[in-house]
Design a protein around this motif. Sequence first.
Motif, PDB file in Angstrom:
ATOM      1  N   VAL A  30       0.833  -1.207   0.000  1.00 58.54           N
ATOM      2  CA  VAL A  30       0.000   0.000   0.000  1.00 58.54           C
ATOM      3  C   VAL A  30       0.867   1.256   0.000  1.00 58.54           C
ATOM      4  CG1 VAL A  30      -1.763   1.345   1.222  1.00 58.54           C
ATOM      5  CG2 VAL A  30      -1.945  -1.144   1.133  1.00 58.54           C
ATOM      6  N   LEU A  31       1.612   1.470   1.075  1.00 62.74           N
ATOM      7  CA  LEU A  31       2.325   2.729   1.242  1.00 62.74           C
ATOM      8  C   LEU A  31       3.433   2.921   0.207  1.00 62.74           C
ATOM      9  CD1 LEU A  31       2.613   2.819   5.145  1.00 62.74           C
ATOM     10  CD2 LEU A  31       0.866   3.873   3.689  1.00 62.74           C
ATOM     11  N   GLU A  32       4.234   1.893  -0.021  1.00 62.94           N
ATOM     12  CA  GLU A  32       5.358   2.034  -0.949  1.00 62.94           C
ATOM     13  C   GLU A  32       4.921   2.155  -2.406  1.00 62.94           C
ATOM     14  OE1 GLU A  32       9.714   2.336  -1.098  1.00 62.94           O
ATOM     15  OE2 GLU A  32       8.060   2.801   0.244  1.00 62.94           O
ATOM     16  N   PRO A  33       3.968   1.332  -2.892  1.00 60.09           N
ATOM     17  CA  PRO A  33       3.505   1.564  -4.268  1.00 60.09           C
ATOM     18  C   PRO A  33       2.828   2.923  -4.443  1.00 60.09           C
ATOM     19  CG  PRO A  33       2.215  -0.174  -3.211  1.00 60.09           C
ATOM     20  CD  PRO A  33       3.400   0.101  -2.339  1.00 60.09           C
ATOM     21  N   ALA A  34       2.135   3.389  -3.404  1.00 64.59           N
ATOM     22  CA  ALA A  34       1.538   4.724  -3.483  1.00 64.59           C
ATOM     23  C   ALA A  34       2.632   5.782  -3.568  1.00 64.59           C
ATOM     24  CB  ALA A  34       0.652   4.976  -2.263  1.00 64.59           C
ATOM     25  N   TRP A  35       3.694   5.611  -2.780  1.00 63.05           N
ATOM     26  CA  TRP A  35       4.818   6.554  -2.821  1.00 63.05           C
ATOM     27  C   TRP A  35       5.490   6.526  -4.194  1.00 63.05           C
ATOM     28  CZ3 TRP A  35       6.497  10.206   0.558  1.00 63.05           C
ATOM     29  CH2 TRP A  35       7.761  10.768   0.330  1.00 63.05           C
ATOM     30  N   PHE A  36       5.641   5.326  -4.751  1.00 63.19           N
ATOM     31  CA  PHE A  36       6.256   5.189  -6.077  1.00 63.19           C
ATOM     32  C   PHE A  36       5.430   5.918  -7.128  1.00 63.19           C
ATOM     33  CE2 PHE A  36       6.655   2.954 -10.131  1.00 63.19           C
ATOM     34  CZ  PHE A  36       8.028   2.995 -10.322  1.00 63.19           C
ATOM     35  N   ARG A  37       4.125   5.759  -7.062  1.00 64.33           N
ATOM     36  CA  ARG A  37       3.254   6.431  -8.035  1.00 64.33           C
ATOM     37  C   ARG A  37       3.282   7.947  -7.871  1.00 64.33           C
ATOM     38  NH1 ARG A  37       0.338   4.239 -12.534  1.00 64.33           N
ATOM     39  NH2 ARG A  37       0.155   2.003 -12.201  1.00 64.33           N
ATOM     40  N   ALA A  38       3.350   8.400  -6.622  1.00 61.95           N
ATOM     41  CA  ALA A  38       3.292   9.834  -6.363  1.00 61.95           C
ATOM     42  C   ALA A  38       4.618  10.529  -6.635  1.00 61.95           C
ATOM     43  CB  ALA A  38       2.857  10.083  -4.913  1.00 61.95           C
ATOM     44  N   HIS A  39       5.740   9.821  -6.391  1.00 60.59           N
ATOM     45  CA  HIS A  39       7.056  10.486  -6.449  1.00 60.59           C
ATOM     46  C   HIS A  39       8.014   9.887  -7.469  1.00 60.59           C
ATOM     47  CE1 HIS A  39       6.121  12.956  -2.936  1.00 60.59           C
ATOM     48  NE2 HIS A  39       5.608  11.876  -2.381  1.00 60.59           N
ATOM     49  N   GLY A  40       7.670   8.745  -8.044  1.00 60.80           N
ATOM     50  CA  GLY A  40       8.495   8.203  -9.110  1.00 60.80           C
ATOM     51  C   GLY A  40       9.667   7.358  -8.669  1.00 60.80           C
ATOM     52  N   TYR A  41       9.794   7.071  -7.389  1.00 61.61           N
ATOM     53  CA  TYR A  41      10.861   6.189  -6.911  1.00 61.61           C
ATOM     54  C   TYR A  41      10.374   5.446  -5.675  1.00 61.61           C
ATOM     55  CZ  TYR A  41      11.747   9.651  -3.214  1.00 61.61           C
ATOM     56  OH  TYR A  41      11.612  10.495  -2.143  1.00 61.61           O
ATOM     57  N   GLY A  42      11.052   4.359  -5.369  1.00 61.05           N
ATOM     58  CA  GLY A  42      10.664   3.525  -4.242  1.00 61.05           C
ATOM     59  C   GLY A  42      10.806   2.054  -4.603  1.00 61.05           C
ATOM     60  N   VAL A  43      10.532   1.194  -3.653  1.00 63.92           N
ATOM     61  CA  VAL A  43      10.652  -0.249  -3.863  1.00 63.92           C
ATOM     62  C   VAL A  43       9.359  -0.766  -4.504  1.00 63.92           C
ATOM     63  CG1 VAL A  43      10.974  -2.488  -2.753  1.00 63.92           C
ATOM     64  CG2 VAL A  43      12.182  -0.472  -1.880  1.00 63.92           C
ATOM     65  N   VAL A  44       9.494  -1.456  -5.617  1.00 63.20           N
ATOM     66  CA  VAL A  44       8.344  -2.052  -6.297  1.00 63.20           C
ATOM     67  C   VAL A  44       8.384  -3.551  -6.029  1.00 63.20           C
ATOM     68  CG1 VAL A  44       7.158  -2.402  -8.480  1.00 63.20           C
ATOM     69  CG2 VAL A  44       8.397  -0.270  -8.066  1.00 63.20           C
ATOM     70  N   ALA A  45       7.477  -4.025  -5.183  1.00 67.29           N
ATOM     71  CA  ALA A  45       7.436  -5.441  -4.834  1.00 67.29           C
ATOM     72  C   ALA A  45       7.053  -6.272  -6.057  1.00 67.29           C
ATOM     73  CB  ALA A  45       6.439  -5.676  -3.705  1.00 67.29           C
ATOM     74  N   TRP A  46       7.379  -7.556  -5.990  1.00 63.49           N
ATOM     75  CA  TRP A  46       7.181  -8.426  -7.155  1.00 63.49           C
ATOM     76  C   TRP A  46       5.724  -8.506  -7.589  1.00 63.49           C
ATOM     77  CZ3 TRP A  46       4.111 -12.793  -6.913  1.00 63.49           C
ATOM     78  CH2 TRP A  46       3.748 -13.223  -5.627  1.00 63.49           C
ATOM     79  N   GLU A  47       4.773  -8.393  -6.629  1.00 60.15           N
ATOM     80  CA  GLU A  47       3.356  -8.456  -7.000  1.00 60.15           C
ATOM     81  C   GLU A  47       2.970  -7.353  -7.972  1.00 60.15           C
ATOM     82  OE1 GLU A  47       3.286  -9.821  -2.575  1.00 60.15           O
ATOM     83  OE2 GLU A  47       4.524  -8.582  -3.895  1.00 60.15           O
TER      84      GLU A  47
END
Length: 450
Positions: A30-47
Amino acid sequence: MLLLSVLGVLPALIAVVQLGRIHPDEVYQVLEPAWFRAHGYGVVAWEWKVGLRNWAVPFVAMGMLNLADVLGLTHPVAYRALIALPQAALHVWMMWAVYRFAERRAGPRGGLFSALLVGLYGPVLIFAGRTLGESLSTAFLVVAMEALDRTERPTRAGLLGGLALGLAVVARYGSAVMVLVALAWLVGARRWRTLAFTCLGGLGVALGLGALDFSTWGKPFHSFFAYVDFNVLSGEAARRFGASPASFYALPFAAGAPHWAWLALPLGLLGPRRRFSLSLPLCCGAVYLATILGTPHKEPRFLYPGLVLGALAAAPLVADFVVGRSRALLQAGLGALALGATLAAGYYYPPDDLRADQFRAIVSATRGDDVTGLLIVNEGLWGAGGSFYIGKDIPWGTCDEPHDRMFQSAMGDKRFNRAVTFEGRALTELQAAGFRIVEQVGRETVLARD
């Protein structure tokens, strides 16, 4: 009602103040994919690479992160609190549903006492404010249970119940089993109009999910079918994450189930016939628990929806006995015992280490404009807080021992000028590399170097 609002907001407040996580999914689904979408970087889990999840909940969190940027909220606790607002509103709705469900069976006073029993239930206080599929889905399930329990205005009850059941599945696909039980329960009760509009409300949510998956994964319902294949048909979940016997749940269930709920069985069996019935939450909770007992891959958090539905079913019977059928002094004593037992369950369940001190240490270590890199010692990637709790685009990594490649690389890279270590692990080696202790946060030590 003020009491229901306080009960609804309390879990979100606890989650924000405490931080930590029950399970890595709380961050990385939830939090990390949302951060990735909002800011363009972060950990993208395999799912999120194979399309095993839908983007509904992360998109809501992403919207709140975008709002945080507009408001100038840059501290992780501040934007985590903003994300908690929709979930707090959902939980207030859940508490209102608990009250309405119990009021029909135990009157207004019994309804309020039931709300206290469920709202102060230890696992609810710990889980309900967390960004887990189990937490969100359970709240929608409780709303659905109350709506479909109504006998008046079947059209509205069915539409609301179907909508809530659909959203429960969107939040967590494992809740689909309770949708099937709910529909079968309506058939058994011969409530055909409610059944029809429940299906209509659920169909609306399903169409929305299909459109969302089409826009994000390129195929309608891609995430649902991928989830079913991974967790049910292929057995890949058990192979990858392990399988356990049914006895795995014995201890967490015994520790997590509210002790007062066991009173509901004799109260239902020995009381007047009109008080005993197979209520919808009881049926859903029982079938759900039986289902996860037979599912090879098991985790303690999977019990949460069944425990809450069981508490919802039992609370009106116990509340009716405590506040409606006993003397004042006995009411006070029994009420205090029941509330004490409902709180105590949270001490034992969930059994996992929340690592709240580590998350607080990570937040503390990464404040300031001079922070250029972070090393987290003795916590694998999936137990760390991700870029969400670091809050800035800097290099960071995790390791367990000083001889790990990540540790050796970070010691030689001057960008890594902050470190967080658990229970003093590698403290000597960190100090030898120029780090100095700046803060102690529970079991965590925060270090910095120039």
